[in-house]
Each structure stands twice: as structure tokens, then as C-alpha cells.
Design an enzyme around this catalytic site. Structure first.
Site, short mmCIF file in Angstrom:
data_model
loop_
_atom_site.label_atom_id
_atom_site.label_comp_id
_atom_site.label_asym_id
_atom_site.label_seq_id
_atom_site.Cartn_x
_atom_site.Cartn_y
_atom_site.Cartn_z
N ASN A 86 0.83 -1.20 0.00
CA ASN A 86 0.00 0.00 0.00
C ASN A 86 0.87 1.26 0.00
O ASN A 86 2.10 1.19 -0.03
CB ASN A 86 -0.95 -0.03 1.20
N HIS A 116 24.18 0.91 10.46
CA HIS A 116 25.40 1.70 10.62
C HIS A 116 26.11 1.26 11.89
O HIS A 116 25.46 0.80 12.84
CB HIS A 116 25.07 3.19 10.69
N ALA A 161 0.34 -3.56 13.50
CA ALA A 161 0.63 -2.18 13.13
C ALA A 161 1.58 -1.54 14.15
O ALA A 161 1.47 -1.77 15.35
CB ALA A 161 -0.67 -1.39 13.06
N ARG A 167 14.13 -8.97 15.14
CA ARG A 167 14.62 -10.34 15.14
C ARG A 167 13.66 -11.22 14.37
O ARG A 167 12.53 -10.82 14.07
CB ARG A 167 14.79 -10.86 16.57
N ARG A 184 0.75 -14.71 20.01
CA ARG A 184 -0.03 -15.95 19.98
C ARG A 184 0.14 -16.64 18.64
O ARG A 184 0.60 -16.04 17.67
CB ARG A 184 -1.52 -15.67 20.23
#
Length: 205
Positions: A86, A116, A161, A167, A184
Site C-alpha cells: 500500500n 550503521h 501495526a 529479530r 499468539r
């Protein structure tokens, strides 16, 4: 250089990423293509598809990027079939970003393969680290999420969101937060989470 004469980017080690004319020239070419893409009418699907085919390393059937879209190289991005990104997706793709099939990306998401150094002297010299990002099949990434260098996200997973993914995230889970963590598993019950629209009965209750 690769087989097309483009500069290679080392993976998972420090290299001269900034102040490097070879990389800067490639990024300039990419930004020009992105600018042309973003200047087209959102309804000019044929024109946008032509630019994407020239810009991306691989593009599956039915792939869609809603403008504006920005990336650094373009040809280090691979998207599968039925990919959808989007508005306002940004991809810093120095180390390569790979998406599987049926991936949905909500607005304002960032994918950055660049890091960096924490050492200030190394940063001042323009050293960088590049780590690839891999996104599996059937993944949904929510609005304003950021996926950082070196991350792999497994198949069938949902990233909430606003998450910052630092990780790896396994397959078949809902993960959310800063930093992003699994909350979950996705189960059979998720098929019944929302009622199915029935045009014959909707609004008549």
C-alpha cells in the site's frame, strides 16, 4: 561487479557504503525510476507495471505497489505472486529483500537492510553493514511497521501495526510491539473471528 556490471554489496560485514561513487550512481538511477513511477496516475496500471518490471529484480504475477514507493536499488528486491504494498512503502534493499506469494503490506511500512556501526568513528567514515530481509508466503504486515536488517518472517504470519521487527519471527503467529514479539499462534478459530457477510440478511436483523 555482478554479471551486469553493477557493484556488489558485501553481506554481514562492514564496507564503504557511504561516500562511494559506485553505489551512489546506482542509487541515483533507481531514484529516477521511482520518481517516474510515483509521477504516474495511480490508475495507469499498465505504465506502472512497465516501470516495476524494469526496476525490480523479480516480480510475480499480480504484484502491486501503490504509489508513492521508494527503494535504493530496485533490482535487489524480489516479490512473489499476488504481492500488494500500500501507499508509502520504503525499501532500503542493499542486501536484498525477498517476499513470497500473497504478501500484504499496509501503508507507511519500511524495510531496511542497512545498519550503521555503533562506533562513531566508523560511522563518520561512511562504513555500513548490509543484512538481507526475507518475508515468507501469506504474510500480512500492518501499518507503520518497520522491518530491520537481517530479519526473516515465516509463512502465514501477521505483524501488528506499528511494530519494529528486530529479530526473526516464526511461521503461523501474530507478533506485535516495539520490539516486535510473538503474542499468539494463529489457529483454526481465526477462521471464525469475524462474521461472514451475507447479502441476503445484512441489515435485516
Amino acid at each position: 561487479m555482478d554479471v551486469k556490471g553493477r557493484p556488489l554489496i558485501p553481506i554481514n560485514c562492514l564496507f564503504q557504503g557511504c561516500y562511494n561513487p559506485a553505489y551512489e550512481a546506482e542509487i541515483e538511477k533507481c531514484k529516477d525510476k521511482c520518481w517516474k513511477y510515483n509521477m504516474l496516475s495511480p490508475n495507469d496500471r499498465e505504465g506502472r507495471q512497465a516501470i516495476l518490471r524494469d526496476l525490480l529484480g523479480h516480480m510475480g504475477e499480480g504484484a502491486e505497489f501503490v504509489p508513492p514507493f521508494w527503494c535504493d536499488y530496485g533490482y535487489r528486491i524480489s516479490v512473489g505472486n499476488n504481492f500488494y504494498a500500500n501507499h508509502n512503502t520504503v525499501m532500503q534493499d542493499g542486501a536484498g529483500i525477498t517476499f513470497g506469494d500473497n504478501v500484504f503490506i499496509a501503508p507507511n511500512c519500511t524495510f531496511s537492510t542497512a545498519e550503521h556501526p555503533t562506533d562513531p568513528e566508523q560511522r563518520k567514515k561512511g562504513l555500513e553493514i548490509a543484512k538481507p530481509i526475507k518475508i515468507g508466503n501469506n504474510v500480512w504486515i500492518g501499518s507503520n511497521a518497520t522491518v530491520l536488517a537481517g530479519v526473516t518472517i515465516g509463512d502465514d504470519t501477521v505483524i501488528g501495526a506499528g511494530s519494529v521487527v528486530t529479530r526473526d519471527v516464526p511461521s503461523g503467529v501474530v507478533a506485535v510491539g516495539v520490539p516486535c514479539r510473538v503474542v499468539r499462534e494463529i489457529t483454526e478459530a481465526d477462521k471464525y473471528r469475524y462474521p461472514m457477510f451475507d447479502p441476503d440478511t445484512y441489515g435485516k436483523q
